[in-house]
Design an enzyme around this catalytic site. Structure first.
Site, PDB file in Angstrom:
ATOM      1  N   HIS A  25       0.787  -1.288  -0.010  1.00  0.00           N
ATOM      2  CA  HIS A  25      -0.078  -0.145  -0.104  1.00  0.00           C
ATOM      3  C   HIS A  25       0.905   1.357   0.048  1.00  0.00           C
ATOM      4  O   HIS A  25       0.527   2.285  -0.426  1.00  0.00           O
ATOM      5  CB  HIS A  25      -0.998  -0.153   1.056  1.00  0.00           C
ATOM      6  CG  HIS A  25      -0.068   0.308   2.397  1.00  0.00           C
ATOM      7  ND1 HIS A  25       0.671  -0.655   3.092  1.00  0.00           N
ATOM      8  CD2 HIS A  25      -0.221   1.659   3.008  1.00  0.00           C
ATOM      9  CE1 HIS A  25       0.927  -0.155   4.364  1.00  0.00           C
ATOM     10  NE2 HIS A  25       0.673   1.184   4.159  1.00  0.00           N
ATOM     11  N   VAL A  29       1.520   2.345  -6.772  1.00  0.00           N
ATOM     12  CA  VAL A  29       0.257   1.889  -7.067  1.00  0.00           C
ATOM     13  C   VAL A  29      -0.550   1.549  -5.885  1.00  0.00           C
ATOM     14  O   VAL A  29      -1.762   1.761  -5.843  1.00  0.00           O
ATOM     15  CB  VAL A  29       0.424   0.577  -7.835  1.00  0.00           C
ATOM     16  CG1 VAL A  29      -0.589  -0.287  -8.073  1.00  0.00           C
ATOM     17  CG2 VAL A  29       1.178   0.798  -9.061  1.00  0.00           C
ATOM     18  N   LEU A 118      -0.618  -8.277  -9.631  1.00  0.00           N
ATOM     19  CA  LEU A 118      -0.254  -7.223 -10.710  1.00  0.00           C
ATOM     20  C   LEU A 118       0.819  -7.661 -11.265  1.00  0.00           C
ATOM     21  O   LEU A 118       1.954  -7.594 -10.460  1.00  0.00           O
ATOM     22  CB  LEU A 118      -0.262  -5.905  -9.794  1.00  0.00           C
ATOM     23  CG  LEU A 118      -1.565  -4.760  -9.694  1.00  0.00           C
ATOM     24  CD1 LEU A 118      -1.348  -4.005  -8.782  1.00  0.00           C
ATOM     25  CD2 LEU A 118      -1.772  -4.305 -11.161  1.00  0.00           C
ATOM     26  N   SER A 120       3.126  -7.104 -15.165  1.00  0.00           N
ATOM     27  CA  SER A 120       3.824  -5.915 -15.946  1.00  0.00           C
ATOM     28  C   SER A 120       3.668  -6.203 -17.254  1.00  0.00           C
ATOM     29  O   SER A 120       3.816  -7.486 -17.652  1.00  0.00           O
ATOM     30  CB  SER A 120       5.190  -5.587 -15.298  1.00  0.00           C
ATOM     31  OG  SER A 120       6.054  -4.912 -15.961  1.00  0.00           O
ATOM     32  N   SER A 121       3.763  -5.197 -18.119  1.00  0.00           N
ATOM     33  CA  SER A 121       3.942  -5.371 -19.573  1.00  0.00           C
ATOM     34  C   SER A 121       5.333  -6.057 -19.885  1.00  0.00           C
ATOM     35  O   SER A 121       5.427  -6.548 -21.130  1.00  0.00           O
ATOM     36  CB  SER A 121       3.815  -4.031 -20.338  1.00  0.00           C
ATOM     37  OG  SER A 121       4.561  -3.217 -19.771  1.00  0.00           O
ATOM     38  N   CYS A 122       6.294  -5.970 -18.964  1.00  0.00           N
ATOM     39  CA  CYS A 122       7.727  -6.512 -19.387  1.00  0.00           C
ATOM     40  C   CYS A 122       7.556  -8.025 -19.320  1.00  0.00           C
ATOM     41  O   CYS A 122       8.721  -8.518 -19.696  1.00  0.00           O
ATOM     42  CB  CYS A 122       8.647  -6.050 -18.411  1.00  0.00           C
ATOM     43  SG  CYS A 122       8.421  -6.680 -16.782  1.00  0.00           S
ATOM     44  N   TYR A 149      13.199  -9.175 -13.459  1.00  0.00           N
ATOM     45  CA  TYR A 149      11.877  -8.854 -12.920  1.00  0.00           C
ATOM     46  C   TYR A 149      10.832  -9.323 -13.461  1.00  0.00           C
ATOM     47  O   TYR A 149       9.771  -9.979 -12.897  1.00  0.00           O
ATOM     48  CB  TYR A 149      11.815  -7.200 -13.154  1.00  0.00           C
ATOM     49  CG  TYR A 149      10.546  -6.661 -12.694  1.00  0.00           C
ATOM     50  CD1 TYR A 149      10.235  -6.416 -11.057  1.00  0.00           C
ATOM     51  CD2 TYR A 149       9.623  -6.183 -13.350  1.00  0.00           C
ATOM     52  CE1 TYR A 149       9.032  -6.130 -10.649  1.00  0.00           C
ATOM     53  CE2 TYR A 149       8.362  -5.560 -13.078  1.00  0.00           C
ATOM     54  CZ  TYR A 149       7.913  -5.579 -11.775  1.00  0.00           C
ATOM     55  OH  TYR A 149       6.924  -5.070 -11.395  1.00  0.00           O
ATOM     56  N   LYS A 153       7.962 -12.185 -12.276  1.00  0.00           N
ATOM     57  CA  LYS A 153       6.298 -11.478 -12.445  1.00  0.00           C
ATOM     58  C   LYS A 153       5.761 -12.894 -13.261  1.00  0.00           C
ATOM     59  O   LYS A 153       4.412 -12.960 -12.967  1.00  0.00           O
ATOM     60  CB  LYS A 153       6.462 -10.388 -13.431  1.00  0.00           C
ATOM     61  CG  LYS A 153       6.480  -8.896 -12.312  1.00  0.00           C
ATOM     62  CD  LYS A 153       5.172  -9.172 -11.215  1.00  0.00           C
ATOM     63  CE  LYS A 153       5.486  -7.884 -10.646  1.00  0.00           C
ATOM     64  NZ  LYS A 153       4.386  -7.763  -9.359  1.00  0.00           N
ATOM     65  N   PRO A 176      -0.409  -4.325 -16.196  1.00  0.00           N
ATOM     66  CA  PRO A 176      -0.328  -2.832 -16.320  1.00  0.00           C
ATOM     67  C   PRO A 176       0.764  -2.504 -17.378  1.00  0.00           C
ATOM     68  O   PRO A 176       1.718  -2.982 -17.393  1.00  0.00           O
ATOM     69  CB  PRO A 176      -0.358  -2.294 -15.186  1.00  0.00           C
ATOM     70  CG  PRO A 176       0.331  -3.114 -14.330  1.00  0.00           C
ATOM     71  CD  PRO A 176       0.104  -4.518 -14.967  1.00  0.00           C
ATOM     72  N   HIS A 192      11.370   5.140 -13.253  1.00  0.00           N
ATOM     73  CA  HIS A 192      11.155   4.758 -14.502  1.00  0.00           C
ATOM     74  C   HIS A 192      11.078   6.164 -15.302  1.00  0.00           C
ATOM     75  O   HIS A 192      11.259   7.227 -14.751  1.00  0.00           O
ATOM     76  CB  HIS A 192       9.826   3.962 -14.442  1.00  0.00           C
ATOM     77  CG  HIS A 192       9.781   2.653 -13.932  1.00  0.00           C
ATOM     78  ND1 HIS A 192       9.291   2.456 -12.663  1.00  0.00           N
ATOM     79  CD2 HIS A 192      10.187   1.714 -14.536  1.00  0.00           C
ATOM     80  CE1 HIS A 192       9.489   0.971 -12.766  1.00  0.00           C
ATOM     81  NE2 HIS A 192      10.023   0.577 -13.700  1.00  0.00           N
ATOM     82  N   TRP A 215      18.077   9.832 -21.773  1.00  0.00           N
ATOM     83  CA  TRP A 215      19.131   8.520 -21.850  1.00  0.00           C
ATOM     84  C   TRP A 215      18.053   7.819 -23.273  1.00  0.00           C
ATOM     85  O   TRP A 215      17.166   7.913 -23.577  1.00  0.00           O
ATOM     86  CB  TRP A 215      18.485   7.347 -20.857  1.00  0.00           C
ATOM     87  CG  TRP A 215      19.775   7.607 -19.671  1.00  0.00           C
ATOM     88  CD1 TRP A 215      20.272   8.707 -19.426  1.00  0.00           C
ATOM     89  CD2 TRP A 215      19.935   6.539 -18.919  1.00  0.00           C
ATOM     90  NE1 TRP A 215      21.227   8.428 -18.283  1.00  0.00           N
ATOM     91  CE2 TRP A 215      21.035   7.118 -17.979  1.00  0.00           C
ATOM     92  CE3 TRP A 215      19.673   5.339 -18.671  1.00  0.00           C
ATOM     93  CZ2 TRP A 215      21.618   6.641 -17.193  1.00  0.00           C
ATOM     94  CZ3 TRP A 215      20.365   4.440 -17.772  1.00  0.00           C
ATOM     95  CH2 TRP A 215      21.312   5.190 -16.753  1.00  0.00           C
TER      96      TRP A 215
END
Length: 325
Positions: A25, A29, A118, A120-122, A149, A153, A176, A192, A215
């Site tokens: 929490h 997010v 949750l 991740s798009s990765c 990571y 996930k 997400p 990020h 970058w």
């Protein structure tokens, strides 16, 4: 119960009177989820880090057995940008594997009615066809810069599917896209792209510099979702989605990093030159999610990019995130 992509006909998990634990929490997010759940007629449970170490299996199982939440949202994770993933690969895979496994297994043991994980798009392949649909999972090689990571996930996603198949648990997973919003991490080494750019352009403006370096080449294309929109999508999915099928969450629209940087600079008020450093890594060439499944179910993002960036910059100035202001 598995549901078709045409959307649910009725609420699968009404929140009225439920006890919902938001694990993680304190992060960007997690804070957004707590804000959104405050609009529901449910009790929100939170666990400060000193009170519960999510990396310790026995501690998580004991807490879950005592608290007996009806629903769980797994927003806890070790996150970071390209630099952080490259510098701390062992931390990223070990900590995220532990958190996912401990919470999901404890939720099963304590009889949690609904769990939302949750991802991740990765988790999708680096060169997945664009836009990326949910079926692309495990169809190709991952982006090397965040593979540690991503693997952790993916393990969490597969755990949700496995506990659904073997034990009949209503555990779901949402993916997400790239996020930004209040409560972000603005540390220049671990943040990020959105938070890093906000801090970089702000400091350049305050210092009176005529140029700021970003970058990469600026050519990769990314999709950006306001974190409160994600929280709203999670509450929607918690109530209405019940399937082992993944659920992408995003806007369905992407832009180049160069375009996004210009949008951030305009909101921050930096009028100098934006210079790109091609010696720095770009990451995947393009990443935008196919959100057809979620739109057919009845949800879509609502926050315009400029509005979201202005709210995020105001949060940065107020010191609302890590290393803010």
């Amino acid at each position: 119960m598995s549901m078709s992509d045409t959307g649910p006909r009725q609420a699968a998990f009404p929140l009225d009177g439920r006890r919902i634990w938001v694990a993680g929490h304190g992060g960007m997010v997690g804070r957004a989820l707590v804000r959104r759940l405050a609009e529901e007629d449910c009790e929100v449970l939170v666990t400060p880090r000193p009170a519960l170490d999510l990396s310790r299996q026995a501690d998580v199982e004991d807490w879950m057995a005592q608290a007996r939440p009806d629903g769980v949202i797994v927003a806890a994770a070790r996150v970071g940008g390209i630099h952080a993933n490259a510098a701390y690969p062992a931390d990223f895979i070990q900590q995220n594997l532990s958190i996912s496994a401990n919470i999901i297994h404890a939720a099963h043991l304590s009889g949690v009615r609904k769990l939302l994980y949750l991802g991740s798009s990765c988790v999708y392949p680096r060169l997945a066809p664009q836009p990326i649909d949910e079926g692309a999972l495990l169809s190709g090689a991952l982006e090397p810069t965040n593979q540690w990571y991503a693997v952790a996930k993916i393990a969490g996603i597969k755990m949700c599917q496995a506990y659904r198949r073997q034990h009949g648990r209503d555990f779901i997973a949402v993916m997400p896209t790239n996020l930004y919003g209040p409560g972000d991490n603005y540390d220049p080494l671990t943040s990020h792209v959105p938070a890093a750019l906000i801090r970089r352009f702000h400091e350049a403006k305050v210092d009176g510099r005529s140029r700021a370096v970003v970058w990469g080449t600026g050519r990769p294309r990314r999709e950006f979702l306001y974190v409160d929109d994600l929280a709203d999508a999670c509450v929607f999915a918690l109530k209405h989605w019940s399937s082992e099928d993944l659920l992408n969450v995003g806007t369905g629209q992407d832009m180049s990093i160069a375009h996004f940087a210009a949008e951030v600079a305009a909101v921050v008020g930096f009028g100098g030159e934006i210079v790109f450093d091609p010696q720095r890594p770009d990451g995947a060439p393009r990443k935008v999610l196919d959100v057809t499944r979620l739109r057919r179910a009845g949800w879509r993002a609502r926050t315009p990019l400029e509005d979201g960036l202005r709210a995020t910059y105001a949060d940065f100035l107020a010191g609302g995130g890590r290393y803010g202001g």
